[in-house]
Design a protein around this motif. Structure first.
Motif, PDB file in Angstrom:
ATOM      1  N   ASP A   1       3.780  -3.346   9.226  1.00 41.89           N
ATOM      2  CA  ASP A   1       5.139  -3.823   8.973  1.00 41.89           C
ATOM      3  C   ASP A   1       5.420  -3.857   7.481  1.00 41.89           C
ATOM      4  O   ASP A   1       6.501  -3.467   7.027  1.00 41.89           O
TER       5      ASP A   1
ATOM      6  N   ARG B   1       8.433  -2.095   5.319  1.00 42.13           N
ATOM      7  CA  ARG B   1       9.343  -2.867   4.455  1.00 42.13           C
ATOM      8  C   ARG B   1       9.268  -2.366   3.025  1.00 42.13           C
ATOM      9  O   ARG B   1      10.274  -2.304   2.314  1.00 42.13           O
ATOM     10  N   TYR B   2       8.062  -2.032   2.601  1.00 41.82           N
ATOM     11  CA  TYR B   2       7.883  -1.526   1.240  1.00 41.82           C
ATOM     12  C   TYR B   2       8.691  -0.252   1.026  1.00 41.82           C
ATOM     13  O   TYR B   2       9.357  -0.070  -0.007  1.00 41.82           O
TER      14      TYR B   2
ATOM     15  N   SER C   1      11.361   0.605   2.557  1.00 38.95           N
ATOM     16  CA  SER C   1      12.787   0.293   2.586  1.00 38.95           C
ATOM     17  C   SER C   1      13.261  -0.369   1.307  1.00 38.95           C
ATOM     18  O   SER C   1      14.331  -0.053   0.796  1.00 38.95           O
ATOM     19  N   TYR C   2      12.463  -1.318   0.793  1.00 39.36           N
ATOM     20  CA  TYR C   2      12.962  -2.196  -0.262  1.00 39.36           C
ATOM     21  C   TYR C   2      12.349  -1.948  -1.642  1.00 39.36           C
ATOM     22  O   TYR C   2      12.931  -2.353  -2.643  1.00 39.36           O
TER      23      TYR C   2
ATOM     24  N   TRP D   1      14.498 -11.509  -3.468  1.00 36.93           N
ATOM     25  CA  TRP D   1      14.585 -11.141  -2.051  1.00 36.93           C
ATOM     26  C   TRP D   1      14.689 -12.360  -1.140  1.00 36.93           C
ATOM     27  O   TRP D   1      14.874 -12.212   0.071  1.00 36.93           O
TER      28      TRP D   1
ATOM     29  N   ILE E   1      15.360 -11.015   3.102  1.00 39.26           N
ATOM     30  CA  ILE E   1      14.381 -10.686   4.129  1.00 39.26           C
ATOM     31  C   ILE E   1      13.595 -11.951   4.430  1.00 39.26           C
ATOM     32  O   ILE E   1      13.607 -12.917   3.663  1.00 39.26           O
TER      33      ILE E   1
ATOM     34  N   GLU F   1       8.217 -11.117   6.382  1.00 31.90           N
ATOM     35  CA  GLU F   1       8.344  -9.757   5.863  1.00 31.90           C
ATOM     36  C   GLU F   1       7.828  -9.670   4.427  1.00 31.90           C
ATOM     37  O   GLU F   1       7.148  -8.700   4.054  1.00 31.90           O
TER      38      GLU F   1
ATOM     39  N   ILE G   1       4.619  -7.431   3.046  1.00 29.79           N
ATOM     40  CA  ILE G   1       4.648  -6.485   1.924  1.00 29.79           C
ATOM     41  C   ILE G   1       3.448  -6.720   1.014  1.00 29.79           C
ATOM     42  O   ILE G   1       2.767  -5.778   0.588  1.00 29.79           O
TER      43      ILE G   1
END
Length: 641
Positions: free
Chosen positions: A30, A34-35, A37-38, A101, A105, A109, A113
């Motif tokens: 996961d 997320r990494y 994406s962000y 962040w 998120i 999450e 990361i």
């Protein structure tokens, strides 16, 4: 702590939260997603850092080349605990582009990361991570539509690039930036960023050069920058009667290069009354602004032939912090008619000229109402129109409507209609469910998000304090139980006046599976050949060539300034990349597979643009191979005969 230290600079082995998280494959998996994406837009693909990933990252370029830390660099292991890293993720790093962040998120999450980063730092083999993430297979796109667009070649534009160059832009076959159909004829006008303005129709064997701004303006700048040169063209609503149209181009500031244009090879061009106007200054705070964006009105005395014969008049000149994100969009309200208050009123979309990535006072130029960077302007080019309810501009070359939102705000530029935008480089119009004309902007983001904004009078779209719905500078807003408010800025802050930020109707991330690098623009389909596309906004991503649609009703519904309420998009299947790569090679391109690169696109930018004819049909332009294509068919893969 390094200047650009974000959440991954310093590590230590101890965690105060459960150590099982750090070894949990599900958490790592996961966290990796997320990494991507962000985080990967700045820190590079697969936690390698932007330089090691071999990709040009605009946020780093805009910030003077300062590189965020390599997340796998052993030299960064100085003993700071992962809880400190987690705190940096939550709170960001003031003074840098590392956003907070927290609230965007979940805590889980964020911890995941860190778990993913720790798995890399802890020595987990890359092959093990790939196996865990199943990176050998393409991730499913949850937004995939059942439609395939079949694209056929329409016309090849002349080669204007240096195909042997390794430059980001010079090696493109053609740098066509817009395609406009001439009012009441079948001809198309196509500006090429390298200077030529071409015209063609279906009966012509090849486009004809109608003007060439590089031959006319000695200070013309097109040598680098994806939007440098002849940026745009737009026809006056009364063009068929008055022969007027408008262009935007860039110029460079050099003491030995005059700003006054020359005839060049265009002997029927009358420049006797052309005047270089007073520059609208963009705050530089002691730094040098090296470029201009210039808006020019042209009047062809005989628009029926293929030769320009007439005059040019400079309407507006602004200086720019950098050569990127210039004045770019030009649009008249197509629903306005003679006698309407918007008839003949020109909307001008202007980028923040690169200021948003700067780590000094220039950063907030798109929030300052004393300049026009990061705004949409509303002006009247015709000095004889609306004289009773408008005022003459400072330079005397256009009029400013009295109903513009900041006309009475001391120190504000009265031309501004909306602001707080990074690069609203495309503007289109549509009617909402109340039959009210609405202006839509395609707004290029910087760190994480690409946006579609429905533009409202006097609204602030937040940049660089916000990017889309994401708060990037938490210390710059005021909060209460019901809202978030931003100070209205002129040259500084007016604390007695605040405005709530406005949010996009749609945004997509810098993420391979569902996003891209830079929103290109698009149109609402209103043609008859492809009924499947009726009332759909067809738009795409510049570098990847991804093409999506969104139902116009959902975009209207999402225009409620609720950051949690956004319209959905759905991906078409196409073979566009394969078509562009093949044509680029056939036309002599040498920078295989395509020129330049993107963070998400990887090697080779498609450089996608859109056009639309009067019947509502949509055309696809790709600068890399210099082609204009049309939608030949729309295939529903789920339909069975």
């Amino acid at each position: 702590m390094k200047k650009y230290l974000c959440f991954a600079a310093l590590f230590a082995p101890a965690f105060t939260y459960a150590e099982t998280v750090m070894a949990d494959p599900a958490a790592i998996k996961d966290g990796a997603m997320r990494y991507q994406s962000y985080c990967a837009a700045c820190h590079g693909d697969a936690a390698e850092g932007a330089i090691n990933a071999g990709r040009e990252i605009s946020i780093i370029t805009d910030s003077g080349g300062n590189q965020p830390p390599d997340l796998t660099d052993d030299a960064s292991l100085y003993g700071t605990s992962p809880d400190d890293i987690l705190a940096i993720i939550e709170n960001g790093v003031p003074g840098t582009m590392m956003p907070a962040w927290k609230g965007r998120i979940t805590d889980v999450e964020m911890k995941n990361i860190v778990a993913y980063i720790h798995s890399r730092m802890g020595g987990m083999a890359q092959s093990s991570i790939e196996k865990l993430l199943d990176t050998g297979s393409q991730p499913r796109n949850p937004e995939q539509s059942p439609y395939t667009l079949v694209l056929s070649d329409y016309i090849s534009m002349p080669v204007t690039g240096d195909l042997n160059s390794e430059s980001n832009t010079l090696s493109q076959i053609s740098r066509m930036n817009f395609i406009r159909q001439e009012p009441e004829t079948e001809r198309w006008f196509v500006p090429d960023l390298n200077g030529p303005l071409y015209i063609f129709d279906d009966k012509q064997a090849a486009p004809v050069e109608y003007l060439n701004l590089k031959s006319i303006f000695p200070a013309f700048h097109d040598s680098f920058g994806f939007a440098s040169g002849l940026v745009n063209i737009q026809f006056d609503p009364d063009y068929s009667k008055n022969g007027r149209f408008y262009t935007i181009h860039l110029e460079v500031k050099k003491n030995d290069v005059p700003l006054q244009p020359v005839q060049g090879p265009f002997k029927s061009l009358d420049l006797s009354n052309y005047k270089v106007t007073k520059t609208i200054e963009t705050p530089s705070f002691g730094n040098e602004n090296g470029f201009y964006g210039v808006l020019v009105e042209w009047q062809d005395s005989d628009p029926k032939n293929d030769v320009f014969e007439g005059t040019a008049r400079e309407l507006l000149r602004m200086d720019m912090n950098r050569h990127i994100h210039p004045m770019g969009a030009l649009s008249f309200n197509p629903y306005a008619g003679p006698g309407d208050e918007d008839w003949g009123t020109l909307y001008v979309g202007i980028g923040e000229t690169g200021s948003g990535g700067m780590q000094d006072a220039r950063k907030l130029n798109a929030q300052r109402l004393n300049n026009v960077a990061g705004t949409i302007l509303r002006i009247i080019p015709d000095l004889k129109k609306r004289t009773s309810d408008s005022s003459l501009s400072e330079n005397g070359q256009y009029r400013i409507p009295h109903d513009n939102p900041f006309v009475k705000l001391k120190g504000a530029r009265p031309e501004i209609w909306a602001y707080g935008l990074r690069n609203p480089h495309r503007l289109i119009w549509f009617k909402d469910n109340q039959n009210t004309p609405q202006l839509m902007a395609f707004n290029i983001g910087q760190v994480n998000w690409e946006m579609i904004n429905i533009i409202g009078k006097g609204k602030n779209y937040g940049y660089p304090i916000y990017e889309g719905t994401q708060l990037m500078m938490p210390g710059s807003v005021e909060r209460d139980d019901d809202s978030v408010k931003m100070p209205v800025m002129i040259s500084g802050v007016l604390p007695e006046r605040y405005i709530e930020p406005s949010y996009p109707a749609l945004q997509y991330p810098h993420m391979a599976a569902i996003g891209g690098d830079a929103i290109s623009g698009g149109y609402i389909y209103s043609g008859t050949k492809h009924p499947e596309l009726k009332d759909k906004l067809i738009f795409g991503d510049m570098t990847t060539g991804n093409i999506w649609y969104s139902d116009i009703a959902s975009l209207v519904d999402a225009n409620d300034d609720n950051p949690e309420h956004l319209a959905a998009k759905f991906a078409f299947t196409t073979t566009l990349r394969e078509q562009v790569e093949s044509t680029y090679k056939k036309r002599g391109g040498t920078q295989l597979p395509l020129p330049s690169r993107g963070v998400i696109a990887g090697p080779g930018r498609i450089d996608l643009r859109f056009g639309q004819d009067r019947s509502g049909e949509i055309f696809i332009m790709t600068k890399s191979d210099g082609m204009i294509r049309k939608i030949e068919d729309v295939v529903d893969r789920e339909f069975k005969n």
